[in-house]
Enzyme design. Structure first.
Site, short mmCIF file in Angstrom:
data_model
loop_
_atom_site.label_atom_id
_atom_site.label_comp_id
_atom_site.label_asym_id
_atom_site.label_seq_id
_atom_site.Cartn_x
_atom_site.Cartn_y
_atom_site.Cartn_z
CG ASP A 176 -1.92 1.13 1.17
OD1 ASP A 176 -1.53 2.25 0.78
OD2 ASP A 176 -3.09 0.89 1.49
CG HIS A 177 1.17 4.24 -3.19
ND1 HIS A 177 -0.02 3.76 -3.62
CD2 HIS A 177 1.09 5.58 -3.32
CE1 HIS A 177 -0.80 4.76 -4.00
NE2 HIS A 177 -0.15 5.88 -3.82
CG HIS A 239 -4.61 4.28 -0.46
ND1 HIS A 239 -3.62 3.32 -0.57
CD2 HIS A 239 -5.04 4.50 -1.73
CE1 HIS A 239 -3.48 3.00 -1.85
NE2 HIS A 239 -4.32 3.70 -2.56
#
Ligand code: NAD
Length: 485
Positions: A176-177, A239
């Site tokens: 999950d960036h 996110h």
């Protein structure tokens, strides 16, 4: 001191957008910094019949930094293998290339397999990697997985079962960036390295928490995918949930992967699961229409979008955690496309002072704002004396922002996370239990929405801060969004 990280990357989906726009530039940064040196190689695989040379050209054309010599030296480590992931025979050919490169670059058998393609194929790839003997016997084998990881709990579980039947828990890295962003990684420092903040990080001192992940772009060319996802799946399930976990996980005893994972899991297992009535009262959805000046088209006019689509491009809602520390604290979240500007920020709204000395109820609430992007830093708005002979208390801002020089030191999220996979650090990746908790939460909202009438879409103008219903959500409790755009 130079960091030796001998490793082979095998990128499934090596001709795709993610690989070219994010992964290769991130690997180039690691190469430029010496974190990948002579002992690394990259195999890109996809169905197209590309040559190594053509592949290297495509890689180089997506690098926007460094000299031509540096780019060429980097691209020389890239190899292309035409490969249909559903054909067992292709894995035999891939294995030969892996073994050759392992020897050529002395990679000590270390392998990272990156799934940069449709999730429906992850399980197939994982199983062939094992059955066709592509996993390492003498080094490490790690698997990186991209979102979307399923479209609900059941499909995510099916995907996970297929992967964990082949790979051990500590070999799987779910990206999950947002967890790779500088200011998200800074949250535990802010919380645990300041006793006065740590001591007040609870329902006694915090009135509410607000999280905004605003995008100014529309769906662009991702319309086909977005029609199957919507903002709830695309942004909230992953996110926003990860940001909440970073804000609220209980203080771990150590910084080792397992204790941090256990602390974060606490958050996901204590997400208050909403009933149908609570969803109706606490979550709103929206879809963008054209901009006021007519320059921007609405969602329903975008490419590959059903002209009657009821897919949401905006979500706002209120979550709670069933943890004593957070009892009664609403977490207001908001995300959407085509909003006023691109902005990720967190506002921690503290309770007002109980003292009557300086205005009592009329005193403003102190707010700690964490700016994630595009600006990065903190703003602490606290009450102080009005300057001069007046006697009023007014808000003053203490501001810390990363300078341009600081920003130069900040790695891109993919660069940071790829390095963590190379080093074998798991704490900034999503664990299955976290994902399962987030899916259960989001599935309840989706199911409740399916049971009731959709709002009249489009219900917000491109370039605004979303539908009025998102403001009403807070207004009915006497609150407002701190960030108004
Ligand atoms: P893409 O369509 O640009 O690339 C897909 C790649 O998979 C191509 O290289 C294609 O040739 C390959 N491929 C498809 N079927 C194949 C098969 N049977 N055998 C071998 N190769 C095959 O997609 P993308 O945008 O690069 O996205 C890849 C994954 O990453 C998707 O799951 C996407 O949701 C996710 N993702 C993408 C982004 C992004 O910015 N592009 C961001 C986050 C997540």
């Amino acid at each position: 001191m130079k960091e030796e990280n001998p490793v082979l990357f095998v990128i499934f989906g090596g001709s795709g957008d993610l690989a070219h726009r994010k992964l290769y530039p991130a690997l180039f940064q690691l190469f430029q910094k010496g974190q990948l040196d002579q002992h690394f190689a990259v195999i890109g695989t996809a169905r197209r019949p590309w040559t190594h040379e053509y592949f290297r050209e495509t890689v180089q054309s997506n690098l926007h930094e460094g000299t031509a010599e540096q780019q060429a030296a980097f691209a020389a480590h890239f190899y292309y293998q035409s490969h249909d992931v559903q054909d067992a025979a292709h894995y035999v050919i891939l294995k030969k290339l892996i073994d050759t490169l392992d020897q050529k670059y002395q990679l000590q058998g270390n392998r990272i397999f990156y799934m940069a393609m449709a999730p429906a194929l992850f399980g197939t790839i994982a199983q062939y990697l094992r059955s066709e003997d592509l996993l390492s016997h003498d080094g490490f084998s790690r698997l990186i997985i991209e979102k979307p990881f399923g479209h609900d709990y059941a499909s995510a579980k099916e995907l996970n079962d297929a992967i964990v039947s082949t790979f051990d828990r500590d070999q799987v890295f779910r990206i999950d960036h947002y967890l790779g962003k500088e200011m998200v990684q800074a949250l535990p420092y802010l919380r645990f390295a300041n006793q006065m903040i740590n001591a007040s990080w609870n329902h006694e001192y915090i009135d509410n928490v607000q999280i905004t992940l605003a995008e100014s772009l529309g769906v662009e060319e991702r319309g086909g995918y977005y029609e199957t996802a919507g903002a709830l799946r695309d942004m909230v399930q992953n996110h926003i949930m990860q940001v909440i976990a970073m804000l609220t996980f209980p203080e771990p005893e150590t910084l080792c992967d397992q204790t941090i994972e256990a602390a974060r899991e606490q958050v996901f297992t204590h997400l208050h699961q909403l009933s149908e009535d609570e969803v109706k009262a606490k979550f709103v959805r929206g879809q963008y229409g054209p901009s006021a000046d007519g320059q921007q088209i609405g969602y329903r006019q975008e490419e590959k979008i059903n002209p009657q689509s009821n897919v949401e491009t905006f979500v706002a809602g209120e979550l709670e955690l069933d943890l004593p520390q957070w009892q009664g604290v609403p977490f207001y979240v908001r995300t959407g496309k085509r909003l006023l500007e691109k902005k990720t920020r967190i506002d921690i709204v503290f309770k007002k002072a109980t003292s009557n000395l300086f205005g009592g109820e009329s005193l403003a609430a102190p707010v700690l704002t964490i700016e994630v992007e595009p600006e990065s830093g903190f703003i602490f708005s606290i009450n102080g004396k009005q300057v001069g002979t007046g006697t009023q208390a007014v808000l003053h801002s203490l501001k810390y922002q990363l300078t341009d020089a600081d920003q130069q030191l900040v790695p891109d999220a993919y660069e940071r996370l790829l390095l963590e996979v190379v080093r074998g650090h798991q704490s900034n990746f999503v664990q299955w239990q976290d994902m399962a908790g987030a899916w259960h939460f989001v599935d309840k909202i989706r199911q409740a929405w399916e049971e009731c009438d959709c709002p009249d879409f489009p219900n917000y103008t491109s370039g605004s801060m979303g539908p009025k219903a998102a403001d009403d959500l807070l207004a009915k409790t006497g609150r407002h969004w701190i960030y108004q755009g």
